[in-house]
Design a protein around this motif. Sequence first.
Motif, PDB file in Angstrom:
ATOM      1  N   LYS A 151       0.842  -1.196   0.000  1.00 18.94           N
ATOM      2  CA  LYS A 151       0.000   0.000   0.000  1.00 18.94           C
ATOM      3  C   LYS A 151       0.873   1.240   0.000  1.00 18.94           C
ATOM      4  O   LYS A 151       1.996   1.219   0.474  1.00 18.94           O
ATOM      5  N   ASN A 152       0.325   2.303  -0.528  1.00 16.37           N
ATOM      6  CA  ASN A 152       1.031   3.566  -0.544  1.00 16.37           C
ATOM      7  C   ASN A 152       2.428   3.449  -1.159  1.00 16.37           C
ATOM      8  O   ASN A 152       3.405   3.923  -0.602  1.00 16.37           O
TER       9      ASN A 152
ATOM     10  N   THR B 290       5.548   4.109  -3.576  1.00 15.85           N
ATOM     11  CA  THR B 290       6.106   5.261  -4.284  1.00 15.85           C
ATOM     12  C   THR B 290       6.496   4.844  -5.693  1.00 15.85           C
ATOM     13  O   THR B 290       7.262   3.903  -5.883  1.00 15.85           O
TER      14      THR B 290
ATOM     15  N   ILE C 175      -2.455   9.593  -7.602  1.00 13.55           N
ATOM     16  CA  ILE C 175      -2.310   9.969  -6.194  1.00 13.55           C
ATOM     17  C   ILE C 175      -3.683  10.191  -5.560  1.00 13.55           C
ATOM     18  O   ILE C 175      -3.974   9.709  -4.466  1.00 13.55           O
ATOM     19  N   SER C 176      -4.564  10.892  -6.306  1.00 16.00           N
ATOM     20  CA  SER C 176      -5.888  11.175  -5.739  1.00 16.00           C
ATOM     21  C   SER C 176      -6.702   9.897  -5.562  1.00 16.00           C
ATOM     22  O   SER C 176      -7.548   9.803  -4.686  1.00 16.00           O
ATOM     23  N   LYS C 177      -6.411   8.890  -6.395  1.00 11.84           N
ATOM     24  CA  LYS C 177      -7.106   7.606  -6.229  1.00 11.84           C
ATOM     25  C   LYS C 177      -6.419   6.726  -5.198  1.00 11.84           C
ATOM     26  O   LYS C 177      -6.754   5.549  -5.045  1.00 11.84           O
ATOM     27  N   LYS C 178      -5.383   7.279  -4.586  1.00 13.50           N
ATOM     28  CA  LYS C 178      -4.606   6.576  -3.545  1.00 13.50           C
ATOM     29  C   LYS C 178      -3.945   5.304  -4.066  1.00 13.50           C
ATOM     30  O   LYS C 178      -3.734   4.345  -3.317  1.00 13.50           O
ATOM     31  N   LYS C 179      -3.626   5.298  -5.355  1.00 10.20           N
ATOM     32  CA  LYS C 179      -2.945   4.113  -5.899  1.00 10.20           C
ATOM     33  C   LYS C 179      -1.439   4.212  -5.694  1.00 10.20           C
ATOM     34  O   LYS C 179      -0.742   3.205  -5.683  1.00 10.20           O
TER      35      LYS C 179
ATOM     36  N   ALA D 227       1.845   6.741  -3.671  1.00 11.00           N
ATOM     37  CA  ALA D 227       2.142   7.717  -2.628  1.00 11.00           C
ATOM     38  C   ALA D 227       2.315   9.110  -3.223  1.00 11.00           C
ATOM     39  O   ALA D 227       2.672   9.252  -4.397  1.00 11.00           O
ATOM     40  N   SER D 228       2.090  10.119  -2.401  1.00 12.93           N
ATOM     41  CA  SER D 228       2.136  11.483  -2.929  1.00 12.93           C
ATOM     42  C   SER D 228       3.562  11.938  -3.241  1.00 12.93           C
ATOM     43  O   SER D 228       3.764  12.937  -3.918  1.00 12.93           O
TER      44      SER D 228
END
Length: 319
Positions: free
Chosen positions: A3-4, A6, A35-39, A41-42
């Motif tokens: 998850k998250n 990079t 990033i907005s779909k949380k696929k 990391a920012s």
Amino acid sequence: MKKNVTLYIVVPCYNEEAVLKETTKQLKEKIEDLISKKKIASKSKVMYVNDGSKDKTWELIKEINKKEKHFTGVSLSRNKGHQNALLAGLLTAKEYADIVISMDADLQDDIHIIDEMIEKYTNGAEVVYGVRSSRKKDTFFKKFTAEGFYKFMKIMGVDIVFNHADYRLTSKRVLNELENYEEVNLFLRGIFPLIGFASEIVYYERGERFAGESKYPLKKMLSFAWDGITSFSVKPLRFITMLGFLITFLSVLMLFYSLIVKLTGNAVSGWTFIVSSIWLVGGIQMLSIGIIGEYIGKIYNETKHRPRFIIAENLNELK
Ligand code: UDP
Ligand code: MG
């Protein structure tokens, strides 16, 4: 677990000032969307690799880096060619990323399959190959030579993914292994199948170059193909040995033939001896070159210092 993650997108650029703005615009949209779909990391980024461009490419990259937080770049000391630029980018990016996607600067690779690539990674693949489903946009010549090349490589015993170029997702783990392949004559698309691990394929339609000219004229394409074959296969050397055996065998036939001609009385004196010895000597020479070639092949494989195996899992470590 995964998850998250990079993501770094590595893009080699050689004299690409004509396409960089558009590429940046499209990749920015893509990265922000992911990033907005949380696929991802920012802190995910696009990493441009300037391969000793002679135009304003590097200035542009620096400018983009200042303006855009998701864009960064590295610059090579001089032009080193696509494969080396790509390697430089992959090995640099892996220090910051969990997964790295490599693609060309000219938007010929469909960036919309990135979602699917990441999904396959989340489901367990360590390498995801982008494969061209068709080559409608390619000229007949490009399609013919490129597909012929993939087929020929298979015949030569090189394990490559058909119609896959360098558009692929790789995990940090695979890139850590790539670091152990110390070869100078780089042919990345042959190395990843050698590294192994779970892999998946995502198909896409290859588009036309967005702007600018191809940096792969026929001469570079041929030298790339030649590098691919000679860096991965000793079959051409073995071919010489086979030819040697064949000609030596033919020399026996030639001896019989010339004897028949002599016995039927049609031969000039000395002809039999000359003809059969030309074939015999030729065959022996070819065979000898082939045998020397076999040893050179061994030396060639040894000098590569490629890792002989890669351990995927070690149960002992779990204790
Ligand atoms: N490229 C590079 N160094 C070179 C030649 C090409 O970094 O010496 C890059 C180029 O900027 C592009 C990618 O490699 O991002 C593929 O090149 P191109 O699109 O010209 O090849 P084609 O798609 O025509 O085979
Ligand atoms: Mg291209």
